[in-house]
Scaffold this motif. Structure first.
Motif, PDB file in Angstrom:
ATOM      1  N   LEU A 195       0.640   5.869   1.967  1.00 22.13           N
ATOM      2  CA  LEU A 195      -0.165   4.661   2.303  1.00 22.13           C
ATOM      3  C   LEU A 195       0.822   3.481   1.555  1.00 22.13           C
ATOM      4  O   LEU A 195       0.830   2.509   2.102  1.00 22.13           O
ATOM      5  CB  LEU A 195      -1.608   4.484   1.731  1.00 22.13           C
ATOM      6  N   GLU A 210      -3.831  -1.197  10.724  1.00 17.85           N
ATOM      7  CA  GLU A 210      -3.858   0.230  11.287  1.00 17.85           C
ATOM      8  C   GLU A 210      -4.397   1.113  10.188  1.00 17.85           C
ATOM      9  O   GLU A 210      -4.581   2.245  10.501  1.00 17.85           O
ATOM     10  CB  GLU A 210      -2.479   0.369  11.618  1.00 17.85           C
ATOM     11  N   CYS A 211      -4.147   0.663   8.841  1.00 17.04           N
ATOM     12  CA  CYS A 211      -4.462   1.619   7.982  1.00 17.04           C
ATOM     13  C   CYS A 211      -5.691   1.409   7.147  1.00 17.04           C
ATOM     14  O   CYS A 211      -6.061   2.419   6.347  1.00 17.04           O
ATOM     15  CB  CYS A 211      -3.090   1.856   6.873  1.00 17.04           C
ATOM     16  N   GLN A 252       3.982   1.204   0.942  1.00 20.58           N
ATOM     17  CA  GLN A 252       5.612   1.542   1.072  1.00 20.58           C
ATOM     18  C   GLN A 252       6.167   1.558   0.012  1.00 20.58           C
ATOM     19  O   GLN A 252       5.801   0.489  -1.021  1.00 20.58           O
ATOM     20  CB  GLN A 252       5.679  -0.208   2.040  1.00 20.58           C
ATOM     21  N   LYS A 266      -4.637  -3.863  -1.652  1.00 24.20           N
ATOM     22  CA  LYS A 266      -3.422  -3.145  -1.193  1.00 24.20           C
ATOM     23  C   LYS A 266      -2.782  -3.374   0.400  1.00 24.20           C
ATOM     24  O   LYS A 266      -3.806  -3.855   1.128  1.00 24.20           O
ATOM     25  CB  LYS A 266      -3.550  -1.574  -1.344  1.00 24.20           C
ATOM     26  N   HIS A 267      -1.731  -3.227   0.513  1.00 27.51           N
ATOM     27  CA  HIS A 267      -1.432  -3.103   1.901  1.00 27.51           C
ATOM     28  C   HIS A 267      -0.419  -2.000   2.143  1.00 27.51           C
ATOM     29  O   HIS A 267       0.277  -1.455   1.440  1.00 27.51           O
ATOM     30  CB  HIS A 267      -0.420  -4.555   2.085  1.00 27.51           C
ATOM     31  N   GLY A 268      -0.801  -1.357   3.546  1.00 22.34           N
ATOM     32  CA  GLY A 268      -0.146  -0.134   4.181  1.00 22.34           C
ATOM     33  C   GLY A 268       0.709  -0.494   5.225  1.00 22.34           C
ATOM     34  O   GLY A 268       1.567   0.220   5.811  1.00 22.34           O
ATOM     35  N   CYS A 269       0.148  -1.562   5.995  1.00 23.36           N
ATOM     36  CA  CYS A 269       1.188  -1.733   7.168  1.00 23.36           C
ATOM     37  C   CYS A 269       1.111  -3.285   7.746  1.00 23.36           C
ATOM     38  O   CYS A 269       1.996  -3.607   8.360  1.00 23.36           O
ATOM     39  CB  CYS A 269       0.312  -0.777   8.305  1.00 23.36           C
ATOM     40  N   GLU A 270       0.197  -3.948   7.391  1.00 23.35           N
ATOM     41  CA  GLU A 270      -0.097  -5.459   7.810  1.00 23.35           C
ATOM     42  C   GLU A 270      -0.042  -5.629   9.248  1.00 23.35           C
ATOM     43  O   GLU A 270       0.319  -6.555   9.880  1.00 23.35           O
ATOM     44  CB  GLU A 270       1.167  -5.977   7.281  1.00 23.35           C
ATOM     45  N   ASN A 302     -10.107   3.627   7.516  1.00 23.44           N
ATOM     46  CA  ASN A 302      -9.324   3.710   6.102  1.00 23.44           C
ATOM     47  C   ASN A 302      -8.540   5.150   6.133  1.00 23.44           C
ATOM     48  O   ASN A 302      -9.135   6.304   5.613  1.00 23.44           O
ATOM     49  CB  ASN A 302     -10.565   3.822   4.963  1.00 23.44           C
ATOM     50  N   LEU A 303      -7.350   4.987   6.228  1.00 22.64           N
ATOM     51  CA  LEU A 303      -6.583   6.081   5.959  1.00 22.64           C
ATOM     52  C   LEU A 303      -6.269   6.687   4.525  1.00 22.64           C
ATOM     53  O   LEU A 303      -5.986   5.794   3.767  1.00 22.64           O
ATOM     54  CB  LEU A 303      -5.053   5.936   6.833  1.00 22.64           C
ATOM     55  N   CYS A 304      -6.332   8.048   4.137  1.00 19.99           N
ATOM     56  CA  CYS A 304      -5.999   8.241   3.046  1.00 19.99           C
ATOM     57  C   CYS A 304      -4.990   9.627   3.220  1.00 19.99           C
ATOM     58  O   CYS A 304      -5.200  10.469   4.127  1.00 19.99           O
ATOM     59  CB  CYS A 304      -7.247   8.877   2.308  1.00 19.99           C
ATOM     60  N   ARG A 305      -3.968   9.585   2.414  1.00 21.21           N
ATOM     61  CA  ARG A 305      -3.051  10.664   2.820  1.00 21.21           C
ATOM     62  C   ARG A 305      -3.162  11.971   1.682  1.00 21.21           C
ATOM     63  O   ARG A 305      -2.290  12.697   1.843  1.00 21.21           O
ATOM     64  CB  ARG A 305      -1.488  10.310   2.912  1.00 21.21           C
ATOM     65  N   LEU A 322     -15.733   5.208   7.061  1.00 19.66           N
ATOM     66  CA  LEU A 322     -14.659   5.290   6.558  1.00 19.66           C
ATOM     67  C   LEU A 322     -13.576   5.619   7.466  1.00 19.66           C
ATOM     68  O   LEU A 322     -12.187   5.904   7.145  1.00 19.66           O
ATOM     69  CB  LEU A 322     -14.695   6.354   5.370  1.00 19.66           C
ATOM     70  N   SER A 323     -13.865   6.003   8.799  1.00 25.53           N
ATOM     71  CA  SER A 323     -12.793   6.284   9.667  1.00 25.53           C
ATOM     72  C   SER A 323     -11.495   5.284   9.859  1.00 25.53           C
ATOM     73  O   SER A 323     -10.329   5.878  10.319  1.00 25.53           O
ATOM     74  CB  SER A 323     -13.233   6.827  10.960  1.00 25.53           C
TER      75      SER A 323
END
Lengths: 796, 167
Positions: free
Chosen positions: A188, B46-47, A190, B39-43, B134-137, B131-132
């Motif tokens: 998540l 999408e995330c 970057q 936080k940011h994951g893609c701007e 909100n991606l979590c890896r 929560l779908s």
């Protein structure tokens, strides 16, 4: 119930609340006065020579401080000493779309971006080799000038015992070909890094990295600075999975920009850049041939793997060996031959992703065994269960098995899932599948071979009883900081909250090699045990004198040190600390860990050895819609031999995460490229499919504890191994559901429909590769197996 | 660069800021207000990592311009604590292991808060749906779902205790 106070209990992680309140600072959260922002210009060509770069217009943009090109950073680097093939900014040629070419430091990101647009690069395009077949066929075009052949990074051929002899003793021999697509880590966070060069001549780099020690080495090499003037701090990592284990171009670039400007410089990659920086799962084409007795007993195995490495070496030499090395640690394989090749192609470089080089061969092996069991009319569980490796033992390729709980793992999942009642008995469209796996608890050898410890821990105690643990390990979310706190708290008889953990800072902490190869719990854990026990000895000696009790009769728990024969007779922990400091001076202790020497003595024996191997068994239950081809995983039962669960909740979290990532790879994740341009076709989190909470099935976990002799408190790894059985278990379940073999990962609806259509037309329904590239393999290195495998009597 | 004066109410505090109009809420929160918990994951929307609440509703802060939020209330992860004490969701996430790397956690927590404020006793399926985005890896989501259930139960207990006391 164990006699532990801390170990084996579900304590919250030491960093859990800060992560839930937004207080944890990741690399991109850092901000310094006078900070500049960096951006990197990347190649739009998959393969091209750089004829000319003109940065004059970019340099002239107000707010731009420095523009760098490859000539400013010509020294090559790379994670492995044998493949130092990367340049922080390409000097003469670019090898994939996304290869870094130039960099700018400016007052803000917009200005830096504007300057990038004004850099003029004249490229001379070269033929792009985008598939392994192209790269092997076009020997006149060379992506690199080094390697084991034209566009061949690494070629391996090893034979343990005479496989021909083993195949001759087989009643049945089967060959299969599989393909496992490349996928990416998709953390998540970057990648981000900040560099600062102070007037004292010292450089500091804060980075989202799993391996600060190796970044430290690479910076010293490329920048030409003495290592003691460089400090690397790994910030809490917002997801790694192997993707932040290489030293990266952007880390070197910001460091250089900080040196040149004397100001702090930050870089944060865009999501699209993260896709191109990659280092993810290698696409692997794999051929496997196994000979078995009528009852399924394996007599010989021969594996050939073809790895599509992408444009640079990264960890690829190790990955190549890993596609062959761990086939032997689950079932007894008396004769084994492995041939592997890693091919350079003009695509983003592949590297280590959770399971590093082993999910691909594991998928192949477990589906292949399922087919053999069916061919011979054998129970697929029983066939595997009968030939599990012994512990202790040596495998035919000289890997030492110290503990193995696979039989218990199998029994738990088979029973809990009702596998025997369901297998081949569920209605069309529903099915169950089974698979096993094993993984290493840390690489047995360091990347730079030396005799020093792989992990070091230092502990100090203050006078009020507060304990601080220092270790180079990097917490990437798996909870390694917490594991250090639990272990030290257990041994000193205090609570995790009494322990402060300082990690991953090359100035402050002893070296730990990093968060890769599932090594941290075992290696840093063992170092922590040694340090804490040394410290406890000092406390016990001082307490024994005061209490007039023999040292060996003392116990430390619940913040007290007391006589186990008379628990009333004791001291508070802090009091014991003060006595010990008065008696011995300032208190502190160090501990270190080096894995047992690997017994193998052949070229290639460095990849595969580990202090211990974890084991997993899995049953997957699926529902396949024959109309849409859509596969829904209904439930996963998974048992994992973790040696000992230092914190069962964290172990379950690792298992859930592994199941999730395996599920994504099995059904949807794929790193795909335009066939001519080499452009990523899905470089966004929307287009690159990954599972959401809605796709995640119910998971029932079973922890099997075998108390491994080499682990701290008997612990083994948990972070990677449980991923491995997921793709083959799902593939086997899909076959059980619809009678179609998809020998290719991911199992997409398109492939399922193709298989069903083929079957309806009278075909086998199999979907998957049908041939492997022709390649002249070198004469194998012939390795005499360990004595117990030598007589052919073992084959009966 | 042309800047515009905006007033933004975040976590109950009013801020007057001069920012370029194209700067997103995410950027203003992180860069101008130093609220780096978001936080940011893609701007690109999408995330879900940059989720904040606007008047109680989850919003992707990377897709919103502060100028659109005049007179509205923004809640970020820094505003979720109550009187210096963690919100039941924060406590439940810490206790269940729902935050591994922790990077998606602030966004997930805010999506979960919006759900529980609207629906105090959601089913597991309803939580997963909420929560779908909100991606979590890291977690495979299961300990996250468990944490939301645990927090919901605890918040219901507190509420019913308060109601009883009120009588």
């Amino acid at each position: 119930m164990s006699g532990f106070n801390v170990i084996g209990k579900p304590w919250p992680k030491v960093d859990a609340l800060p992560k839930c309140t937004g207080e944890t600072r990741y690399a991109d959260d850092l901000h310094f006065p006078r900070m500049l922002y960096a951006k990197i210009l990347r190649s739009p060509h998959a393969h091209a020579r750089i004829r000319r770069i003109d940065v004059s217009r970019a340099q002239a943009v107000p707010g731009v401080h420095v523009v760098l090109t490859g000539r400013d950073l010509p020294t090559r680097f790379g994670i492995l000493p044998v493949s130092q093939d990367e340049e922080a900014l390409c000097v003469e040629k670019v090898r994939f779309v996304g290869d870094p070419v130039a960099a700018v430091a400016a007052v803000d990101e917009w200005t830096a971006e504007e300057a990038l647009r004004l850099i003029e690069v004249e490229y001379e395009p070269l033929p792009a080799l985008l598939t392994m077949e192209q790269a092997l066929a076009e020997s006149s075009v060379r992506i690199h000038e080094y390697g084991d052949g034209p566009n061949i990074h690494k070629l391996v051929s090893l034979e343990f015992g005479e496989v021909a002899e083993g195949f001759a003793q087989a009643d049945y021999v089967r060959e299969d070909i599989f393909f496992y697509a490349g996928s990416t880590h998709l953390p998540l966070e970057q990648h981000a890094a900040v560099a600062h060069y102070g007037p004292d001549g010292r450089l500091t780099l804060w980075s989202s990295t799993q391996t600060p020690h190796y970044v430290h080495r690479a910076l010293a090499k490329v920048l030409g600075l003495p290592p003691h003037r460089i400090r690397v701090i790994a910030m809490p990592v917002g997801g790694g999975f192997g993707g932040k284990s290489d030293p990266f171009s952007h880390e070197i670039v910001v460091a250089k920009l900080a040196l040149l400007t004397g100001r702090p410089v930050k870089i944060t990659l865009t999501r699209e850049e993260v896709f191109y920086v990659h280092r993810g799962r290698h696409p692997v084409l794999l051929w496997i041939k196994t000979g078995v007795r009528r009852d399924g007993t394996i007599t010989a195995m021969h594996v050939r793997s073809f790895l599509d490495g992408g444009a640079y070496g990264s960890y690829g030499v190790a990955t190549t060996y890993y596609t062959g090395a761990l086939q032997t640690v689950t079932y007894k394989i008396p004769r084994y031959k492995f041939e592997g090749v890693r091919v350079f192609t003009n695509k983003p470089p592949c590297g280590p992703k959770r399971g590093h080089g082993t999910p691909q061969p594991r998928f192949a092996l477990e589906v292949h065994l399922d087919k053999i069991a069916e061919d011979l009319g054998l129970d697929p569980i029983q066939m595997r269960r009968r030939q599990i490796v012994e512990a202790p033992s040596l495998t035919v390729n000289w890997l030492r098995i110290s503990s193995c709980g696979l039989r218990a793992c199998i029994d738990r999942v088979v029973e809990a899932s009702g596998f025997r009642e369901k297998f081949r008995r569920l209605p069309f469209g529903r099915g169950v599948g089974f698979a096993c796996s094993a993984y290493l608890s840390g690489a047995g050898l360091p990347i730079y071979w030396n005799d020093m410890p792989h992990s070091g821990v230092q502990i100090k105690i203050d006078r009020e009883g507060g304990v601080t643990v220092f270790c180079g390990s990097a917490d990437i979310g798996q909870g390694s900081d917490s594991i250090l706190a639990y272990i030290v708290a257990e041994i000193l008889g205090i609570l995790p909250e009494d322990v402060r953990v300082v990690t991953a800072d090359t100035d402050l902490t002893p070296v730990d090699l990093g968060s890769y190869s599932s090594r941290v719990t075992v290696m840093a854990g063992n170092a922590a045990v040694e340090a804490a026990e040394r410290l406890r000895r000092l406390l016990f000696r001082a307490a024994a004198e005061r209490l007039d009790v023999p040292e060996d009769q003392l116990l430390a728990r619940e913040r007290r040190i007391f006589d186990q024969a008379d628990p009333e007779r004791g001291l508070d922990f802090a009091e014991a600390v003060q006595l010990a400091e008065a008696r011995f001076g300032t208190l502190g202790a160090v501990g270190s860990y080096k894995p047992p020497k690997a017994p193998g003595r052949y070229k290639g024996a460095g990849v595969g050895p580990s202090p211990s191997y974890s084991y997993s068994a899995c049953v997957a239950q699926v529902r396949v819609d024959p109309e849409t081809g859509f596969v829904q995983v209904e439930k996963i039962w998974i048992a994992h031999d973790v040696g000992r669960a230092i914190n069962p909740r964290l172990v379950e979290g690792q298992i859930h995460g592994s199941v999730y990532m395996g599920l994504g790879e099995a059904l949807m994740e794929e790193h795909t490229f335009h066939s001519r341009l080499g452009v990523h076709t899905a470089p966004s989190m929307l287009d690159y499919k990954s599972p959401t909470p809605l796709e995640m099935p119910e998971v029932e976990c079973f922890l099997i504890e075998t108390e491994d002799p080499n682990g701290p408190f008997g612990a083994k790894e948990a972070g990677q191994g449980p991923l491995l059985p997921i793709p083959p278990a799902i593939a086997n379940a899909v076959y059980d559901a619809i009678g179609v073999r998809i020998d290719e990962i991911p199992i997409t609806p398109e492939k399922v429909l193709k298989g069903l259509e083929d079957k309806a037309r009278g075909g086998s329904g199999r979907v998957g590769p049908t041939s492997i590239p022709s390649l002249t393999w070198p004469e194998p290195i012939r390795v005499e197996p360990p004595p117990e495998w030598r007589s052919s009597g073992d084959l009966t | 660069m042309e800047k515009q004066l905006i007033t933004l109410k975040v976590n109950g505090e009013l801020h007057t800021l001069a920012v370029p109009v194209f700067k997103t809420l995410l950027e203003v929160l992180r860069e101008d207000l130093s609220l780096t918990g978001t936080k940011h994951g893609c701007e690109l929307g999408e995330c879900g990592a940059c989720t904040v609440l606007v008047d109680g509703e989850p919003v992707l802060s990377c897709l919103v311009l502060p100028i659109e939020l005049q007179g509205r209330e923004v809640l970020t992860i820094e505003g979720l604590m109550e009187g210096g004490r963690p919100h039941p969701l924060q406590r439940a996430f810490a206790e269940t292991g729902a935050a591994q790397c922790g990077y998606c956690t602030p966004g997930v927590l805010l999506s979960a808060k919006a759900l529980l404020d609207r629906k105090p006793a959601p089913t597991r399926r309803e939580i997963a749906e909420a929560l779908s985005g909100n991606l979590c890896r890291c977690t495979g989501y299961l300990q996250i779902l468990e944490a939301v259930e645990r927090a919901a139960a605890q918040m219901r207990d507190v509420r019913s205790a308060a109601t009883t006391d009120g009588r």
